[in-house]
Design a protein around this motif. Structure first.
Motif: not given
Length: 259
Positions: A163, A167, A170, A172, A209, A217, A220
């Motif tokens: 992940l 990403y 992003s 997480v 997401s 995004e 997440i």
């Protein structure tokens, strides 16, 4: 009366001295006063004379060989004269004893050699089997090097790493057993409101997401392996209802995120 010297008669029988004789040959009259020494000398001379008279060298050799052959069948072999003399006068073993010992040794040696040959064949077969197993094991080991181990279930660390690689810009967030269903629902909906969300994407019922108008995004959500599937479904159903009420697209992705 005529004065006559008294005599005594000695008779020798075949049962005592062996051999064959003509009646009368051993019937000799000796003077009564003959001494033992004189008797021994006379007897010795008489025996030599009889032996010379009735014995023949060639016939004696034939008789000797014949009796020996009969006794030694089937082990009889031809031997030299000095060997015969040794067995006759010096050896405590008879020729048959020696031949039997040799035959036993020879048969035993042959059986022992045959057993060694059989063991050699067995060892060769075992060696061939071991070499075949080693060859197969080598081939299997070489193939293992080219194979990539596959795991049916990735660990949380493996999934989080994927992940973060995908990403990188992003945030997480992890949801585990320490997070209640209500708190997880409220946290997701709060972020949907903050980022003016246009679309929610769900992968494998484990990754959610939050997508905005710039196709970014920013957040997440990851549900850990320990989290109950029923609890995840309940959370997603609640989020989907919220998205439907607020005209936000809720999309369940067909492709697995982990492939």
């Amino acid at each position: 009366m005529t004065n006559q010297k008294r005599t005594k008669k000695f008779e020798f029988g075949n049962e005592r001295f062996g051999g064959s004789y003509t009646p009368g040959d051993f019937e000799i009259n000796f003077p009564e006063d003959m001494s033992r020494e004189e008797f021994g000398r006379l007897f010795h001379e008489k025996m030599l004379a009889l032996h010379k008279k009735y014995s023949d060298d060639s016939e004696d050799e034939v008789f000797y060989n014949k009796t020996r052959k009969e006794k030694l069948k089937p082990l009889s072999i031809r031997v030299k004269s000095h060997t015969k003399e040794f067995f006759k006068n010096h050896s405590i073993l008879s020729p048959r004893d020696v031949l039997e010992m040799y035959e036993e040794f020879n048969n035993g040696s042959e059986a022992f050699i045959n057993s060694l040959l059989e063991e050699e064949k067995e060892l060769e077969n075992e060696l061939a089997q071991i070499q075949e197993k080693l060859h197969n094991a080598k081939l299997f080991k070489e193939k293992l090097v080219d194979l990539k181990p596959e795991s049916d279930v990735l660990t949380d660390e493996d999934k989080l790493l994927k992940l973060k690689q995908k990403y990188g810009n992003s945030e997480v967030k992890e949801i585990g057993n320490e997070v209640s269903i209500e708190k997880a629902q409220n946290d997701i909906i709060t972020n949907i409101q903050i980022y003016n969300t246009l679309i929610i994407r769900v992968y494998d019922n484990q990754v959610l997401s939050v997508g905005v108008y710039t196709n970014a995004e920013p957040v997440i959500y990851y549900f850990k392996n320990e989290y109950s599937n029923d609890d995840i479904k309940e959370i997603l159903n609640h989020v989907e209802e919220y998205c439907g009420e607020n005209e936000i697209e809720f999309h369940v992705m067909e492709n697995s995120f982990w492939n």
